[in-house]
Design a protein around this motif. Structure first.
Motif, PDB file in Angstrom:
ATOM      1  N   PHE A 127       9.592 -11.719   1.884  1.00 26.18           N
ATOM      2  CA  PHE A 127       8.487 -11.113   1.131  1.00 26.18           C
ATOM      3  C   PHE A 127       7.801 -12.179   0.270  1.00 26.18           C
ATOM      4  O   PHE A 127       6.574 -12.212   0.174  1.00 26.18           O
ATOM      5  CB  PHE A 127       8.979  -9.946   0.257  1.00 26.18           C
ATOM      6  CG  PHE A 127       8.870  -8.601   0.935  1.00 26.18           C
ATOM      7  CD1 PHE A 127       9.751  -8.242   1.946  1.00 26.18           C
ATOM      8  CD2 PHE A 127       7.870  -7.697   0.581  1.00 26.18           C
ATOM      9  CE1 PHE A 127       9.651  -7.013   2.592  1.00 26.18           C
ATOM     10  CE2 PHE A 127       7.767  -6.465   1.214  1.00 26.18           C
ATOM     11  CZ  PHE A 127       8.660  -6.115   2.216  1.00 26.18           C
ATOM     12  N   TYR A 165      -0.978  -4.046   3.244  1.00 21.69           N
ATOM     13  CA  TYR A 165       0.176  -4.041   4.171  1.00 21.69           C
ATOM     14  C   TYR A 165       0.258  -5.259   5.100  1.00 21.69           C
ATOM     15  O   TYR A 165       1.293  -5.503   5.714  1.00 21.69           O
ATOM     16  CB  TYR A 165       0.225  -2.759   5.025  1.00 21.69           C
ATOM     17  CG  TYR A 165       0.247  -1.498   4.204  1.00 21.69           C
ATOM     18  CD1 TYR A 165       1.407  -1.082   3.558  1.00 21.69           C
ATOM     19  CD2 TYR A 165      -0.896  -0.725   4.035  1.00 21.69           C
ATOM     20  CE1 TYR A 165       1.437   0.079   2.781  1.00 21.69           C
ATOM     21  CE2 TYR A 165      -0.882   0.436   3.266  1.00 21.69           C
ATOM     22  CZ  TYR A 165       0.283   0.824   2.642  1.00 21.69           C
ATOM     23  OH  TYR A 165       0.301   1.960   1.876  1.00 21.69           O
ATOM     24  N   GLN A 166      -0.836  -6.021   5.233  1.00 23.19           N
ATOM     25  CA  GLN A 166      -0.861  -7.072   6.255  1.00 23.19           C
ATOM     26  C   GLN A 166       0.297  -8.057   6.076  1.00 23.19           C
ATOM     27  O   GLN A 166       1.013  -8.372   7.018  1.00 23.19           O
ATOM     28  CB  GLN A 166      -2.188  -7.845   6.212  1.00 23.19           C
ATOM     29  CG  GLN A 166      -3.423  -6.959   6.287  1.00 23.19           C
ATOM     30  CD  GLN A 166      -3.556  -6.199   7.579  1.00 23.19           C
ATOM     31  OE1 GLN A 166      -3.535  -6.777   8.653  1.00 23.19           O
ATOM     32  NE2 GLN A 166      -3.694  -4.880   7.503  1.00 23.19           N
ATOM     33  N   ASN A 167       0.453  -8.539   4.839  1.00 19.71           N
ATOM     34  CA  ASN A 167       1.503  -9.530   4.602  1.00 19.71           C
ATOM     35  C   ASN A 167       2.891  -8.893   4.528  1.00 19.71           C
ATOM     36  O   ASN A 167       3.899  -9.589   4.649  1.00 19.71           O
ATOM     37  CB  ASN A 167       1.201 -10.323   3.327  1.00 19.71           C
ATOM     38  CG  ASN A 167       0.001 -11.231   3.518  1.00 19.71           C
ATOM     39  OD1 ASN A 167      -0.382 -11.547   4.650  1.00 19.71           O
ATOM     40  ND2 ASN A 167      -0.620 -11.636   2.430  1.00 19.71           N
ATOM     41  N   PHE A 200       3.772  -6.580   6.790  1.00 19.24           N
ATOM     42  CA  PHE A 200       4.151  -6.624   8.213  1.00 19.24           C
ATOM     43  C   PHE A 200       4.722  -8.012   8.539  1.00 19.24           C
ATOM     44  O   PHE A 200       5.766  -8.135   9.172  1.00 19.24           O
ATOM     45  CB  PHE A 200       2.944  -6.360   9.127  1.00 19.24           C
ATOM     46  CG  PHE A 200       2.278  -5.008   8.935  1.00 19.24           C
ATOM     47  CD1 PHE A 200       3.018  -3.886   8.575  1.00 19.24           C
ATOM     48  CD2 PHE A 200       0.911  -4.859   9.143  1.00 19.24           C
ATOM     49  CE1 PHE A 200       2.408  -2.645   8.397  1.00 19.24           C
ATOM     50  CE2 PHE A 200       0.288  -3.623   8.975  1.00 19.24           C
ATOM     51  CZ  PHE A 200       1.033  -2.521   8.592  1.00 19.24           C
ATOM     52  N   LYS A 201       3.996  -9.039   8.071  1.00 19.20           N
ATOM     53  CA  LYS A 201       4.450 -10.411   8.343  1.00 19.20           C
ATOM     54  C   LYS A 201       5.823 -10.660   7.734  1.00 19.20           C
ATOM     55  O   LYS A 201       6.687 -11.291   8.349  1.00 19.20           O
ATOM     56  CB  LYS A 201       3.454 -11.434   7.737  1.00 19.20           C
ATOM     57  CG  LYS A 201       2.210 -11.634   8.575  1.00 19.20           C
ATOM     58  CD  LYS A 201       1.284 -12.661   7.915  1.00 19.20           C
ATOM     59  CE  LYS A 201      -0.161 -12.319   8.240  1.00 19.20           C
ATOM     60  NZ  LYS A 201      -1.114 -12.943   7.305  1.00 19.20           N
ATOM     61  N   GLU A 223       8.568  -8.928   9.767  1.00 21.73           N
ATOM     62  CA  GLU A 223       8.760  -9.660  11.042  1.00 21.73           C
ATOM     63  C   GLU A 223       9.540 -10.949  10.786  1.00 21.73           C
ATOM     64  O   GLU A 223      10.479 -11.277  11.523  1.00 21.73           O
ATOM     65  CB  GLU A 223       7.403 -10.039  11.660  1.00 21.73           C
ATOM     66  CG  GLU A 223       6.751  -8.905  12.424  1.00 21.73           C
ATOM     67  CD  GLU A 223       5.242  -9.128  12.626  1.00 21.73           C
ATOM     68  OE1 GLU A 223       4.775 -10.296  12.536  1.00 21.73           O
ATOM     69  OE2 GLU A 223       4.544  -8.127  12.859  1.00 21.73           O
TER      70      GLU A 223
END
Lengths: 179, 820
Positions: free
Chosen positions: A114, A162-164, A166-167, A170
């Motif tokens: 994170f 939310y984009q980062n 998701f990253k 992953e």
């Protein structure tokens, strides 16, 4: 909040106890590996118990109606919303909160991911999101994008889009391979 | 101040955020985490009615509950305070606003009384026992209805109209007369929504009888504004009010307007003999009674275009709905004019702007505040005209955009756009989304009956505003310019410590401030401590300090940079004295004993500890002529603004203009009418970037807010003013399953108006709302529908497509072509 806290003993009350009529119920829980036995009012929510009785303020309240997941903790291996459970329902449970993610001062791979992915801004939703991710990755080490979205569908973030996140999840999955 | 000697080691780099260490470990310090000795908990009693007279308030049953310490009512509070400052001139200026309703309630959720108890549970229980007798009055929830004054909210003002003004530039009538075509649009509407930060408002207040001071620990995001209102309201010297903030769980502007609740908490503490009072807002309280974004209706729009589809004039009437109390308003009545022509070149315009009160939650600044409504309106105008004239949306924009070579560009109302390149952003965005491919796919899909639309939204994020614009709404307003303060010091043992008058909510100020100072001193950012949050006692705030209005990169970092430069100059002077050399012989760096200053000629050095030691605890070695060296440097940065011309409503209202261009591909399901985003691109330009991932994160966040607002999030009221979306389950903030993957692009046109070339960029200008409206219209125009509302969901699309109730182009739009 009930004032009688410490280790199930009644703390001295300088004023007449407002809630004297309400019978408190003793519970025992293990939080982040540490046992706690206390008495709580039946209406005490699990999140209130964690924040007010145990001073674990990393678990947050965002909506009061089970939508936002800022209060998510892991109970007996499952992510639960601690604003929608009474503390008495957690009697006998093992609970993991954000404070219990790191080990010996080392960040958990989810925490690290994170941070590395800029997966947080204000940080208010982050503990809940990391614990939902914890549940996902403890059950599925190779989540698809859809799995990730589904796993955090109950965690609202108003800063990151939310984009980062998701990253981050992953990348945590990658880093946890073989762990 | 020139950036003399700055290294470029850290500014512009993706430095990991300093904030993460505590936030990732659950060690953030949010206001609700604070517990104090003898603390009481406050619960508000709120109005179930949108508009009603208060006949009586009976708190006796609540006060009888064991554990209840005291109660407060509006009638009890009113004689102790002055009504809050109104920014409006008359008639809006006559409005009397108290933190607890006194004789009537004006929106559902308005606080009527407060109960203070030993625990939150007791306060909740007791609040339910407060008996309030109401006499219902006619509610007004529609702005245009409100302006008829059939039912008046504030009798003392005599009208629901808060403010009216005409913004007119150029020669609109001539342009309309000479136009090749004129497009008329009857009505457009921008809906109410709120960016709903995940952390609700929290206030802890103590009116301490020992020193007669009021202490606040809270999450207000513009504390220096709040104390100006509170000081006048509570009749307490401003110096006797201390406000501290720590980590804040999002604000997006909404937390600027928590000062009424701050007032109640202080008065409650006073009544409770100085015990601290804690108020933690619930989500439903937040949605019904914190603040919403401004709702705006655009009537009777007429657009003049030349034969090439270039807009030559716009005339329109705008009606802004500020809810029950103006509070921060009517500043929104002028703030939109920071972006008066949007990204377009037209010179002639007349906007008749009116603001009204209605029986709804008061509005407050909400990410994109007041400009996004206007920018959405302009984008709607551009797309509707393009569709009417049969010009492709991209081509229409290229014909109307301000051209790259025209910067710095002076708008018709005197604002100076610093830099930008809109055609290039369009090109980058088209490339990222694969515009030509999507056009082909769209044509093929249409043949099969699919409703696919491509939409472009170009928007501006004007930052660092000139508070002189308040004088355009009220010529007597005592505000102009903008400023920010910072302090940079070497502490006694040589630690570099920075304080700044901002109160960030996730924007990474600790990190970017450290990057700036690291370059000034040529040290690693890890060696720099940046204080978290805001504190009036740090003495680094001005009346403008806070975190709002897309400005930290300019106002905040300019202040930090100024303070660091001052410190650097003092360190250099002191080192030259100690090392017995000239100042220009001194270089900054890091040596074996940490950060140090070296004499290039001799190689002798002194580290930060040594310098701090001399100034703080070894000062006998300091000669008298160096007694002004404190290594504790405060700097106030001031924006180079002038007071605008109040009569012409003319002048530069903002220092920087970041821009964003989004493209969306949207499909409307033929069976369910649910709109789906198939592809999405966001391109931003905020000048020189301090920390690229932080900028990217802000773009994503603003994009999610915009997509949520466009498709999911609306503050819905019924006809009598009941709020129908008062929980997250009803309001449905956008989630991970609704948010599309965003393709991100970036261009950089450095600002000539900031020392670093950076532009403020946190708000994002609500580009997705413009973009999704445009894409939906592109999908539906062949069906005879225009998108006339900023909020569109399956329900409204069904009503437009099947019910033919709304959005009917024949009823809303008229095209008049003139023989040339």
């Amino acid at each position: 909040m009930p004032k009688k806290l410490a280790k199930g003993k009644k703390a001295a009350e300088p004023k007449p106890a407002a809630n004297a009529a309400i019978e408190e119920i003793p519970i025992s829980v293990q939080v982040n590996g540490k046992p706690h036995s206390l008495s709580v009012e039946p209406r005490t929510l699990l999140v209130e118990f964690l924040r007010e009785n145990l001073d674990l303020t990393g678990t947050h309240v965002g909506c009061d109606t089970t939508y936002c997941g800022a209060c998510t903790v892991v109970m007996n291996g499952a992510a639960v919303k601690s604003c929608t459970m009474f503390a008495v329902q957690a009697d006998g449970a093992e609970i993991l909160t954000v404070e219990g993610l790191e080990k010996d001062g080392q960040l958990h791979p989810i925490q690290k991911a994170f941070g590395d992915s800029y997966g947080l801004q204000c940080g208010y939703c982050t503990p809940g999101l990391m614990l939902s991710a914890f549940q996902l990755l403890s059950r599925n080490r190779q989540p698809s994008e859809k799995d990730i979205r589904k796993a955090i569908a109950g965690n609202t973030c108003r800063c990151t889009g939310y984009q980062n996140i998701f990253k981050a999840i992953e990348s945590a999955a990658q880093n946890m391979k073989g762990v | 101040m020139s950036p003399e000697g700055d290294k470029k080691n850290w500014v512009g780099k993706p430095l990991p955020r300093k904030e993460e260490n505590r936030l990732l470990r659950g060690r953030g310090k949010f206001a609700d985490d604070i517990k104090m000795r003898e603390m009481l908990y406050l619960r508000f009693v709120r109005s179930p009615y949108a508009h009603a007279k208060i006949v009586s308030v009976d708190v006796s049953a609540a006060e009888a509950v064991p554990g209840v310490v005291c109660t407060l009512t509006g009638a009890e509070v009113a004689p102790q305070v002055q009504p809050f400052i109104e920014i409006a001139p008359d008639p809006g200026g006559k409005i009397k606003d108290y933190a607890l309703a006194v004789s009537k309630v004006r929106y559902q959720g308005e606080p009527v009384a407060a109960v203070m108890a030993e625990s939150p549970g007791i306060a909740d229980d007791a609040a339910e026992l407060v008996q309030v007798e109401y006499e219902a009055l006619d509610p007004v929830v529609d702005a245009e209805e409100a302006l008829k004054d059939a039912s008046i909210l504030h009798e003392e003002a005599g009208t629901n109209r808060v403010w009216n003004g005409v913004f007119e530039y150029g020669d609109v009538e001539k342009a309309l007369k000479e136009a090749a075509s004129v497009v008329s649009i009857d009505r457009l509407h921008f809906h109410r929504f709120s960016s709903t930060p995940l952390e609700n408002n929290v206030v802890i207040a103590q009116w301490n009888p020992k020193d007669e001071r009021i202490y606040y620990w809270c999450n207000n995001s513009f504390p220096s504004f709040a104390i100006q209102f509170l000081s006048a309201h509570l009749n307490v010297h401003i110096d006797r009010i201390r406000v501290e903030t720590s980590d804040i769980g999002g604000s997006f502007g909404i937390k600027i307007t928590s000062y009424p609740q701050m007032a109640v908490c202080a008065l409650a503490s006073k009544k409770a003999g100085g015990r601290p009072i804690k108020w933690v807002e619930t989500r439903s309280e937040h949605i019904t009674s914190s603040a919403h974004g401004n709702e705006r209706t655009f009537r009777d729009t007429r657009v003049a275009l030349d034969k090439d589809g270039v807009i030559t004039a716009i005339a329109s009437r705008h009606i802004d709905d500020c809810g029950a109390y103006p509070r921060y308003e009517p500043l929104g009545c002028v703030i939109w004019s920071q972006v008066f022509p949007g990204v377009y070149r037209f010179k002639n315009a007349r906007i008749d702007f009116t603001q009204t009160v209605t029986n709804k939650c008061p509005v407050g600044p909400n990410r994109g505040y007041s400009r996004m409504q206007h920018l959405w309106f302009l984008e709607r105008v551009v797309d509707i005209c393009a569709h009417e004239l049969g010009i492709p949306a991209d081509e229409m924009r290229l014909r109307n955009y301000i051209r790259p070579e025209e910067f710095p560009y002076t708008t018709p109302n005197g604002c100076v756009y610093d830099s930008g390149n809109y055609p290039k952003m369009l090109q980058v965005a088209k490339g990222l989304i694969g515009w030509d491919d999507w056009k082909k796919k769209q044509a093929a899909a249409r043949k099969e009956g699919h409703l696919i639309g491509l939409g472009i939204g170009t928007t501006l994020d004007s930052g660092t505003n000139n508070f002189g614009q308040s004088q355009i709404v009220n010529p007597g307003a005592p505000f102009s310019g903008n400023s920010q303060g910072a302090n940079c010091k070497l502490d006694i043992y040589g630690e570099v410590v920075v304080a700044v008058g901002s109160c960030p909510q996730g924007q990474g100020h600790e990190t970017t401030a450290a990057q700036v100072v690291a370059d000034v001193l040529n040290i690693h950012p890890d060696l720099i401590t940046v204080r978290t949050g805001f504190d009036t006692e740090r003495n680094v705030h001005t009346g403008f300090s806070g975190t709002y209005a897309s400005q930290f990169a300019v106002s905040g970092l300019s202040a930090v940079h100024g303070a660091a430069q001052k410190l650097k100059a003092e360190m250099k002077r002191l080192a030259a004295f100690v090392l017995e050399t000239q100042e220009d012989d001194i270089e900054f760096g890091t040596g074996a004993q940490g950060p140090e200053l070296r004499a290039k000629s001799t190689g002798k050095s002194i580290n930060y500890w040594g310098l701090a030691n001399i100034v703080n605890v070894n000062s006998a070695v300091l000669p008298v002529e160096m007694h002004d060296v404190t290594l504790n440097c405060r700097y106030i940065w001031r924006a180079p603004f002038k007071v605008p011309d109040k009569v012409r409503k003319y002048g530069n209202l903002t220092l920087t203009y970041a821009s964003q261009l989004h493209i969306a591909v949207v499909e409307i399901d033929r069976d369910t009418f649910i709109p789906h985003i198939l592809d999405y691109v966001a391109v931003d330009d905020c000048g020189t970037v301090i920390n690229p991932p932080i900028v990217e994160g802000q773009v994503y966040g603003a994009t999610a807010h915009g997509i949520g607002a466009a498709l999911m999030e609306s503050c819905v009221y019924d006809a009598v003013g009941n709020m129908l979306t008062s929980t997250f389950s009803d309001y449905t903030p956008i989630t991970a399953v609704n948010m599309p993957k965003v393709k991100y692009g970036h261009i950089e046109t450095p600002s000539p108006h900031s020392y670093s070339g950076a532009k403020g960029m946190g708000e994002g200008g609500a580009a997705p709302i413009h973009t999704i409206s445009a894409a939906l219209q592109d999908a539906l125009f062949a069906e005879g529908i225009i998108v006339d509302d900023s909020f569109n969901n399956a329900d409204s699309l069904f009503r437009a497509m099947v019910g033919k109730e709304i959005g009917q182009v024949g009823k809303l739009v008229k095209l008049e072509r003139r023989a040339q």
